[in-house]
Design a protein around this motif. Structure first.
Motif, PDB file in Angstrom:
ATOM      1  N   MET A  62       0.842  -1.176   0.000  1.00 57.82           N
ATOM      2  CA  MET A  62       0.000   0.000   0.000  1.00 57.82           C
ATOM      3  C   MET A  62       0.886   1.238   0.000  1.00 57.82           C
ATOM      4  O   MET A  62       1.752   1.389   0.847  1.00 57.82           O
ATOM      5  N   LYS A  63       0.676   2.109  -0.946  1.00 55.34           N
ATOM      6  CA  LYS A  63       1.486   3.323  -1.102  1.00 55.34           C
ATOM      7  C   LYS A  63       0.941   4.433  -0.217  1.00 55.34           C
ATOM      8  O   LYS A  63      -0.243   4.713  -0.207  1.00 55.34           O
ATOM      9  N   LEU A  64       1.837   5.037   0.561  1.00 56.97           N
ATOM     10  CA  LEU A  64       1.467   6.147   1.431  1.00 56.97           C
ATOM     11  C   LEU A  64       1.926   7.459   0.810  1.00 56.97           C
ATOM     12  O   LEU A  64       3.004   7.514   0.217  1.00 56.97           O
ATOM     13  N   ASN A  65       1.127   8.515   0.967  1.00 53.63           N
ATOM     14  CA  ASN A  65       1.593   9.819   0.508  1.00 53.63           C
ATOM     15  C   ASN A  65       2.583  10.369   1.545  1.00 53.63           C
ATOM     16  O   ASN A  65       2.826   9.737   2.573  1.00 53.63           O
ATOM     17  N   ASN A  66       3.145  11.528   1.309  1.00 53.71           N
ATOM     18  CA  ASN A  66       4.202  12.058   2.192  1.00 53.71           C
ATOM     19  C   ASN A  66       3.736  12.237   3.632  1.00 53.71           C
ATOM     20  O   ASN A  66       4.440  11.859   4.571  1.00 53.71           O
ATOM     21  N   ASP A  67       2.557  12.842   3.819  1.00 55.53           N
ATOM     22  CA  ASP A  67       2.046  13.049   5.174  1.00 55.53           C
ATOM     23  C   ASP A  67       1.770  11.724   5.876  1.00 55.53           C
ATOM     24  O   ASP A  67       2.079  11.550   7.058  1.00 55.53           O
ATOM     25  N   GLU A  68       1.189  10.798   5.161  1.00 56.35           N
ATOM     26  CA  GLU A  68       0.921   9.476   5.739  1.00 56.35           C
ATOM     27  C   GLU A  68       2.217   8.776   6.121  1.00 56.35           C
ATOM     28  O   GLU A  68       2.297   8.130   7.172  1.00 56.35           O
ATOM     29  N   GLN A  69       3.253   8.913   5.294  1.00 57.12           N
ATOM     30  CA  GLN A  69       4.547   8.288   5.591  1.00 57.12           C
ATOM     31  C   GLN A  69       5.174   8.883   6.838  1.00 57.12           C
ATOM     32  O   GLN A  69       5.737   8.166   7.673  1.00 57.12           O
ATOM     33  N   VAL A  70       5.088  10.208   6.998  1.00 55.15           N
ATOM     34  CA  VAL A  70       5.615  10.875   8.191  1.00 55.15           C
ATOM     35  C   VAL A  70       4.932  10.325   9.438  1.00 55.15           C
ATOM     36  O   VAL A  70       5.584   9.996  10.436  1.00 55.15           O
ATOM     37  N   LEU A  71       3.614  10.202   9.385  1.00 59.56           N
ATOM     38  CA  LEU A  71       2.873   9.686  10.535  1.00 59.56           C
ATOM     39  C   LEU A  71       3.176   8.210  10.778  1.00 59.56           C
ATOM     40  O   LEU A  71       3.374   7.791  11.924  1.00 59.56           O
ATOM     41  N   TYR A  72       3.240   7.433   9.718  1.00 61.40           N
ATOM     42  CA  TYR A  72       3.580   6.016   9.839  1.00 61.40           C
ATOM     43  C   TYR A  72       4.938   5.847  10.530  1.00 61.40           C
ATOM     44  O   TYR A  72       5.059   5.072  11.477  1.00 61.40           O
ATOM     45  N   ASP A  73       5.935   6.586  10.070  1.00 59.49           N
ATOM     46  CA  ASP A  73       7.276   6.486  10.664  1.00 59.49           C
ATOM     47  C   ASP A  73       7.246   6.847  12.144  1.00 59.49           C
ATOM     48  O   ASP A  73       7.880   6.186  12.967  1.00 59.49           O
ATOM     49  N   PHE A  74       6.505   7.881  12.482  1.00 62.19           N
ATOM     50  CA  PHE A  74       6.374   8.303  13.872  1.00 62.19           C
ATOM     51  C   PHE A  74       5.693   7.212  14.710  1.00 62.19           C
ATOM     52  O   PHE A  74       6.175   6.845  15.778  1.00 62.19           O
ATOM     53  N   PHE A  75       4.579   6.693  14.215  1.00 64.54           N
ATOM     54  CA  PHE A  75       3.852   5.657  14.957  1.00 64.54           C
ATOM     55  C   PHE A  75       4.718   4.427  15.193  1.00 64.54           C
ATOM     56  O   PHE A  75       4.743   3.868  16.291  1.00 64.54           O
ATOM     57  N   VAL A  76       5.442   4.000  14.166  1.00 59.26           N
ATOM     58  CA  VAL A  76       6.279   2.802  14.300  1.00 59.26           C
ATOM     59  C   VAL A  76       7.460   3.080  15.231  1.00 59.26           C
ATOM     60  O   VAL A  76       7.798   2.247  16.079  1.00 59.26           O
ATOM     61  N   THR A  77       8.073   4.254  15.117  1.00 64.88           N
ATOM     62  CA  THR A  77       9.212   4.597  15.969  1.00 64.88           C
ATOM     63  C   THR A  77       8.852   4.490  17.444  1.00 64.88           C
ATOM     64  O   THR A  77       9.591   3.902  18.232  1.00 64.88           O
ATOM     65  N   PHE A  78       7.712   5.044  17.833  1.00 65.82           N
ATOM     66  CA  PHE A  78       7.340   5.049  19.242  1.00 65.82           C
ATOM     67  C   PHE A  78       6.470   3.865  19.651  1.00 65.82           C
ATOM     68  O   PHE A  78       6.381   3.545  20.830  1.00 65.82           O
ATOM     69  N   GLY A  79       5.847   3.208  18.691  1.00 67.40           N
ATOM     70  CA  GLY A  79       4.965   2.096  19.024  1.00 67.40           C
ATOM     71  C   GLY A  79       5.631   0.743  19.052  1.00 67.40           C
ATOM     72  O   GLY A  79       5.223  -0.153  19.788  1.00 67.40           O
ATOM     73  N   LYS A  80       6.689   0.582  18.267  1.00 70.83           N
ATOM     74  CA  LYS A  80       7.342  -0.731  18.139  1.00 70.83           C
ATOM     75  C   LYS A  80       7.904  -1.220  19.478  1.00 70.83           C
ATOM     76  O   LYS A  80       7.727  -2.375  19.841  1.00 70.83           O
ATOM     77  N   GLY A  81       8.546  -0.333  20.227  1.00 66.04           N
ATOM     78  CA  GLY A  81       9.170  -0.730  21.490  1.00 66.04           C
ATOM     79  C   GLY A  81       8.178  -1.174  22.546  1.00 66.04           C
ATOM     80  O   GLY A  81       8.489  -2.028  23.379  1.00 66.04           O
ATOM     81  N   VAL A  82       6.968  -0.615  22.521  1.00 67.08           N
ATOM     82  CA  VAL A  82       5.963  -0.969  23.520  1.00 67.08           C
ATOM     83  C   VAL A  82       4.908  -1.918  22.964  1.00 67.08           C
ATOM     84  O   VAL A  82       4.047  -2.391  23.702  1.00 67.08           O
ATOM     85  N   GLY A  83       4.963  -2.174  21.664  1.00 66.72           N
ATOM     86  CA  GLY A  83       4.038  -3.117  21.042  1.00 66.72           C
ATOM     87  C   GLY A  83       2.615  -2.603  20.929  1.00 66.72           C
ATOM     88  O   GLY A  83       1.676  -3.385  20.866  1.00 66.72           O
ATOM     89  N   SER A  84       2.464  -1.286  20.900  1.00 66.18           N
ATOM     90  CA  SER A  84       1.125  -0.699  20.857  1.00 66.18           C
ATOM     91  C   SER A  84       1.152   0.648  20.155  1.00 66.18           C
ATOM     92  O   SER A  84       2.133   1.379  20.233  1.00 66.18           O
ATOM     93  N   ILE A  85       0.043   0.980  19.540  1.00 66.05           N
ATOM     94  CA  ILE A  85      -0.101   2.277  18.888  1.00 66.05           C
ATOM     95  C   ILE A  85      -0.512   3.343  19.903  1.00 66.05           C
ATOM     96  O   ILE A  85      -0.454   4.538  19.632  1.00 66.05           O
TER      97      ILE A  85
END
Length: 77
Positions: free
Chosen positions: A1-24
């Motif tokens: 699924m292709k993300l636009n620039n704003d969606e990619q920025v948010l995706y990167d942020f969510f994964v950066t902070f969510g991956k370590g705790v296993g939650s969004i």
């Protein structure tokens, strides 16, 4: 699924902070603090903070970046 620039920025942020705790939930809470204007509780350092805020404010919905981030965090295929 292709993300636009704003969606990619948010995706990167969510994964950066969510991956370590296993939650969004954690990145969503950070975003809520950042957009509330409550400077006293803003203790999270992120180099792309303003980009995240701008992307969040410019999108009609978070469905796509949230869904993709949850898939990544939870390891869904």
């Amino acid at each position: 699924m292709k993300l636009n620039n704003d969606e990619q920025v948010l995706y990167d942020f969510f994964v950066t902070f969510g991956k370590g705790v296993g939650s969004i939930g954690y990145p969503i809470a950070i975003l809520a603090i950042w957009t509330s204007g409550d400077e006293e509780n803003d203790i999270v350092v992120y180099p792309h903070k303003q980009e995240v805020i701008n992307a969040y404010c410019s999108l009609d919905g978070l469905d796509k970046p949230l869904y993709e981030a949850i898939k990544e965090i939870k390891g869904w295929k």
